[in-house]
Design an enzyme around this catalytic site. Sequence first.
Site, short mmCIF file in Angstrom:
data_model
loop_
_atom_site.label_atom_id
_atom_site.label_comp_id
_atom_site.label_asym_id
_atom_site.label_seq_id
_atom_site.Cartn_x
_atom_site.Cartn_y
_atom_site.Cartn_z
N ASP A 13 -7.74 -36.05 -2.67
CA ASP A 13 -9.01 -35.38 -2.39
C ASP A 13 -9.16 -34.99 -0.92
O ASP A 13 -10.27 -34.88 -0.41
CB ASP A 13 -10.21 -36.26 -2.80
CG ASP A 13 -10.13 -36.71 -4.24
OD1 ASP A 13 -9.96 -35.85 -5.11
OD2 ASP A 13 -10.23 -37.93 -4.49
N LYS A 16 -6.35 -30.44 -0.05
CA LYS A 16 -5.05 -29.76 -0.08
C LYS A 16 -5.15 -28.36 -0.68
O LYS A 16 -4.46 -27.44 -0.24
CB LYS A 16 -4.04 -30.58 -0.87
CG LYS A 16 -3.71 -31.93 -0.25
CD LYS A 16 -2.68 -32.68 -1.07
CE LYS A 16 -3.20 -33.09 -2.44
NZ LYS A 16 -4.36 -33.98 -2.39
N GLY A 40 -7.87 -32.04 -9.32
CA GLY A 40 -8.63 -30.81 -9.19
C GLY A 40 -8.65 -30.34 -7.75
O GLY A 40 -9.01 -31.09 -6.84
N HIS A 41 -8.24 -29.10 -7.52
CA HIS A 41 -8.25 -28.52 -6.18
C HIS A 41 -9.36 -27.49 -6.11
O HIS A 41 -9.38 -26.51 -6.86
CB HIS A 41 -6.89 -27.90 -5.86
CG HIS A 41 -5.81 -28.92 -5.73
ND1 HIS A 41 -4.47 -28.60 -5.65
CD2 HIS A 41 -5.85 -30.27 -5.66
CE1 HIS A 41 -3.75 -29.71 -5.54
NE2 HIS A 41 -4.58 -30.73 -5.55
N THR A 42 -10.31 -27.71 -5.20
CA THR A 42 -11.48 -26.85 -5.07
C THR A 42 -11.22 -25.75 -4.07
O THR A 42 -10.85 -26.01 -2.92
CB THR A 42 -12.70 -27.68 -4.64
OG1 THR A 42 -12.93 -28.72 -5.60
CG2 THR A 42 -13.94 -26.80 -4.55
N GLN A 224 -2.75 -35.54 -5.65
CA GLN A 224 -3.21 -36.85 -5.18
C GLN A 224 -2.79 -37.07 -3.72
O GLN A 224 -2.75 -36.13 -2.95
CB GLN A 224 -2.69 -37.98 -6.10
CG GLN A 224 -3.38 -38.03 -7.45
CD GLN A 224 -2.78 -37.09 -8.47
OE1 GLN A 224 -1.57 -36.93 -8.55
NE2 GLN A 224 -3.61 -36.48 -9.25
N PRO A 304 -18.90 -40.12 -8.05
CA PRO A 304 -19.06 -40.26 -6.60
C PRO A 304 -17.80 -40.87 -5.99
O PRO A 304 -17.25 -41.84 -6.52
CB PRO A 304 -20.25 -41.22 -6.46
CG PRO A 304 -20.96 -41.15 -7.77
CD PRO A 304 -19.91 -40.87 -8.80
N GLY A 416 -15.44 -26.47 7.30
CA GLY A 416 -16.31 -26.00 6.24
C GLY A 416 -15.51 -25.67 5.01
O GLY A 416 -14.27 -25.62 5.05
#
Length: 428
Positions: A13, A16, A40-42, A224, A304, A416
């Site tokens: 998290d 990446k 999950g990559h945002t 990961q 969370p 950001g």
Amino acid sequence: MPAVVVVGAQWGDEGKGKIVDYLAESARMVVRYAGGPNAGHTLVVGGQKLIVRLVPSGVLRPDKICVMAQGMVVDPLLLVAEIDELMSRGHSIEGRLFISDRAHLILPYHVLADGLRETGAQPGLAIGTTRRGIGPTYEDKAARRGVTAGMLRDLDRATSLVARALDSWAPFFAARGATLPTVDMVVEVLSKAAPRLVPLLADTSALIDRHLREGDGVLFEGAQGTLLDIDHGTYPFVTSSSAVAGGACTGAGVGPRAISRVVGVSKAYVTRVGGGPFPTELDDDTGERIRTAGAEFGSVTGRPRRTGWLDIPALRYAARVNSLDALILTKLDVLTGLDPVRVCVAYDTPDGRVDDLPIDLVGQGNMLRPVYESLPGWTRPISDVRDFGSLPRQARDYVRFIEKRVGVACDLVSVGPGRDAIIQVPHE
């Protein structure tokens, strides 16, 4: 751009996906080499947020080739749904997304087994997985009873492989009073996915090799983070695949001499999702403030994330096991308003103080006590800053402190979520 591995330097998290998307501008190909839909990559581009779980993070750049290599495990119907979402948002994958025919498939019994293990674990022993079936799929792979993506071309053969796997899982399900999916149920999933995925199958190792030989820039995208690696992480609270840079070679099918640079991504603080040790965890108002300011909720599960101060010994450990050439620091803006900013610089152990992370002691009760240094914080918002010299002096000092203590230069700082919210760090 040469062949570059982008790896998480913490517990995952780290951001990446955003970094791969940014670096992909200078690459021809992006290769995801490990993990599954638990990662999950945002990505935030033009104010629009997209979470990719299986497809490489370079997919938002239309001229990039995206490869899902054989080190991955793939849920076929989730992948079809992800492709459909990408296409609905105007991101075509035609002719540029390739799936290794040696990648293993996550099937319904894997997902059910993952959930049964987590819910049935004794207190304190649950790993905290995403329950997406990743661990059981890698388990079948190691037991040589897995079903590869290439089997989508031959559903008759796949049926026999599924039947054999279900025979092996039957005692596990029976012991828990759970219903095992039938062969027909599983094959129905394969039948639905096959028409969509078979055209994307390829010998991806050969494809990557060809582009490397032609001099194209290739980005290898990890999943990961280092401390979740099956061999080098805080075992047993780890993922089931290789999350370190070395995994790029085995997971993508390239030799180590093909890799020319390794970049580690780290947050300006630390987060962790799921169970397991976390020596610098903040279970207080400061931890909640970081969680809120950083929107620290799992991109796959929505859980969370646990938050804590930056851990320098852990970063040094990541630098060692990955042979990091550079660091990229994300979410520096989240620390704005905290004063002081604390950093773990060493650990007190029963044998004395150590500067390196004693990985075997992590999680063993009170065997480790973090030693902190306090640095001055800053109050001026920095999310609009794009030049390193324009950052508050305290923020610049924080970056330089990390570089000095870890012994690795920091190339970029993210301030950001947007693609442009990145600052290049100058070096003499």
